[in-house]
Motif scaffolding. Structure first.
Motif, PDB file in Angstrom:
ATOM      1  N   SER A 177      -6.492   9.425  35.838  1.00 49.67           N
ATOM      2  CA  SER A 177      -6.525   8.446  34.747  1.00 49.67           C
ATOM      3  C   SER A 177      -6.582   9.137  33.392  1.00 49.67           C
ATOM      4  CB  SER A 177      -7.725   7.508  34.905  1.00 49.67           C
ATOM      5  OG  SER A 177      -7.583   6.725  36.055  1.00 49.67           O
ATOM      6  N   TRP A 178      -7.399  10.183  33.295  1.00 53.26           N
ATOM      7  CA  TRP A 178      -7.472  10.925  32.035  1.00 53.26           C
ATOM      8  C   TRP A 178      -6.118  11.552  31.709  1.00 53.26           C
ATOM      9  CZ3 TRP A 178      -6.541  16.025  30.853  1.00 53.26           C
ATOM     10  CH2 TRP A 178      -6.835  16.393  29.544  1.00 53.26           C
ATOM     11  N   ALA A 179      -5.513  12.224  32.675  1.00 51.08           N
ATOM     12  CA  ALA A 179      -4.219  12.865  32.438  1.00 51.08           C
ATOM     13  C   ALA A 179      -3.152  11.821  32.125  1.00 51.08           C
ATOM     14  CB  ALA A 179      -3.812  13.695  33.656  1.00 51.08           C
ATOM     15  N   TYR A 180      -3.202  10.698  32.800  1.00 53.18           N
ATOM     16  CA  TYR A 180      -2.219   9.654  32.567  1.00 53.18           C
ATOM     17  C   TYR A 180      -2.371   9.045  31.167  1.00 53.18           C
ATOM     18  CZ  TYR A 180       0.775   5.688  33.152  1.00 53.18           C
ATOM     19  OH  TYR A 180       1.766   4.774  32.972  1.00 53.18           O
ATOM     20  N   CYS A 181      -3.591   8.899  30.688  1.00 54.47           N
ATOM     21  CA  CYS A 181      -3.813   8.433  29.320  1.00 54.47           C
ATOM     22  C   CYS A 181      -3.197   9.403  28.325  1.00 54.47           C
ATOM     23  CB  CYS A 181      -5.309   8.274  29.061  1.00 54.47           C
ATOM     24  SG  CYS A 181      -5.710   7.749  27.384  1.00 54.47           S
ATOM     25  N   ARG A 182      -3.390  10.682  28.561  1.00 52.22           N
ATOM     26  CA  ARG A 182      -2.780  11.706  27.697  1.00 52.22           C
ATOM     27  C   ARG A 182      -1.256  11.665  27.816  1.00 52.22           C
ATOM     28  NH1 ARG A 182      -4.716  12.655  23.719  1.00 52.22           N
ATOM     29  NH2 ARG A 182      -3.453  14.515  23.552  1.00 52.22           N
ATOM     30  N   ALA A 183      -0.752  11.386  29.007  1.00 50.16           N
ATOM     31  CA  ALA A 183       0.698  11.299  29.204  1.00 50.16           C
ATOM     32  C   ALA A 183       1.289  10.143  28.412  1.00 50.16           C
ATOM     33  CB  ALA A 183       1.012  11.130  30.691  1.00 50.16           C
ATOM     34  N   LEU A 184       0.604   8.999  28.401  1.00 47.47           N
ATOM     35  CA  LEU A 184       1.076   7.859  27.616  1.00 47.47           C
ATOM     36  C   LEU A 184       1.114   8.204  26.136  1.00 47.47           C
ATOM     37  CD1 LEU A 184      -0.741   4.877  29.336  1.00 47.47           C
ATOM     38  CD2 LEU A 184       1.723   5.265  29.256  1.00 47.47           C
ATOM     39  N   HIS A 185       0.077   8.889  25.673  1.00 50.18           N
ATOM     40  CA  HIS A 185       0.019   9.299  24.262  1.00 50.18           C
ATOM     41  C   HIS A 185       1.178  10.262  23.944  1.00 50.18           C
ATOM     42  CE1 HIS A 185      -1.669  10.243  20.379  1.00 50.18           C
ATOM     43  NE2 HIS A 185      -1.618  11.525  20.684  1.00 50.18           N
ATOM     44  N   THR A 186       1.393  11.238  24.811  1.00 49.64           N
ATOM     45  CA  THR A 186       2.482  12.190  24.626  1.00 49.64           C
ATOM     46  C   THR A 186       3.833  11.482  24.641  1.00 49.64           C
ATOM     47  OG1 THR A 186       1.170  13.930  25.667  1.00 49.64           O
ATOM     48  CG2 THR A 186       3.550  14.281  25.563  1.00 49.64           C
TER      49      THR A 186
END
Length: 192
Positions: A177-186
Motif C-alpha cells: 500500500s505504501w509503495a502503491y501510494c508512491r506509485a500513484l504520486h509518481t
C-alpha cells in the motif's frame, strides 16, 4: 491488567500500521485520485474494525476484510489503469469487484476466501504489468508486495517468520500500500 502474548501484540501492531499507512495514503491521494483514496480508506476502516472492542466479532471482521479486498483493491487499481488510458481494464476490475461484493453471501466462507485471494492476485498482477510498461518502480514494488500478500495467504502454515501468517500478510499489504501510494504520486507527476 492482562498481559498480552507476543502474537497478540504483533497482530495489534500490524493492524495499527496498516491503518496508519492506509489513512496516510488516502489523505495524500484524495486530491488527485479519488478512487484510490476510497480504496485506501476502506483498508483503513477494515484494519481499525479489528481493533475496536465490541466491533471485532468474527462476522464484522470478515465483512470488513471482504469489502476492503473485493471493492477497495479494485478501486486502487482502477485509477492506475484509468490514468494510463486502459479504461476497459479499470472498469472490468471495478465491476468484477462490485459483483463479488454482492455475491459474497452466496459463496460461503471457502468461496469468499478463494475469491478474495483471486482479487488480490489479479489486482497485483495488473498493477505490476502497467508499472513495468510505464517504468514506475514504486508500482512494481507495490504490485509485487500485494502479490506476495496474496500468495502468502494461500500457504498452509499458521506461522511465517515466527509471526502468525495473517500478520505477515498484513505487513506485506502495508508495504504494498505504501509503495502503491508512491506509485500513484509518481504516475501523476509523469502525466502532468
Amino acid at each position: 491488567m492482562v498481559s498480552k502474548s507476543r502474537s497478540e501484540w504483533s497482530t495489534i501492531l500490524s493492524h495499527l500500521v496498516l491503518a496508519a499507512v492506509s489513512l496516510h495514503a488516502a489523505v495524500t491521494s484524495a486530491q488527485s485520485s479519488r478512487g484510490a483514496a476510497a480504496g485506501f480508506l476502506l483498508q483503513t476502516f477494515a484494519a481499525i474494525t479489528m481493533l475496536v472492542p465490541g466491533l471485532n466479532t468474527h462476522e464484522d471482521c470478515l465483512a470488513g476484510a471482504w469489502v476492503a479486498t473485493v471493492i477497495g483493491l479494485p478501486l486502487l487499481a482502477f485509477d492506475f489503469h484509468w490514468v494510463n488510458g486502459d479504461r476497459s481494464s479499470a472498469n472490468l476490475l471495478l465491476g468484477g469487484g462490485m459483483v463479488l461484493a454482492v455475491a459474497g453471501d452466496h459463496l460461503g466462507p471457502e468461496g469468499c476466501s478463494v475469491a478474495g485471494q483471486a482479487v488480490l492476485l489479479v489486482v497485483s498482477v495488473t498493477i505490476l504489468i502497467v508499472a513495468v510498461f510505464t517504468a514506475n518502480t514504486y508500482g512494481i514494488w507495490g504490485g509485487a508486495m500485494l502479490g506476495v500478500a496474496g500468495l502468502l495467504s494461500r500457504l498452509e502454515e499458521d506461522r511465517l517468520l515466527l509471526l502468525p501468517k495473517e500478520d505477515v500478510c498484513r505487513w506485506a499489504l502495508t508495504a504494498g500500500s505504501w509503495a502503491y501510494c508512491r506509485a500513484l504520486h509518481t504516475q501523476r507527476l509523469q502525466w502532468e
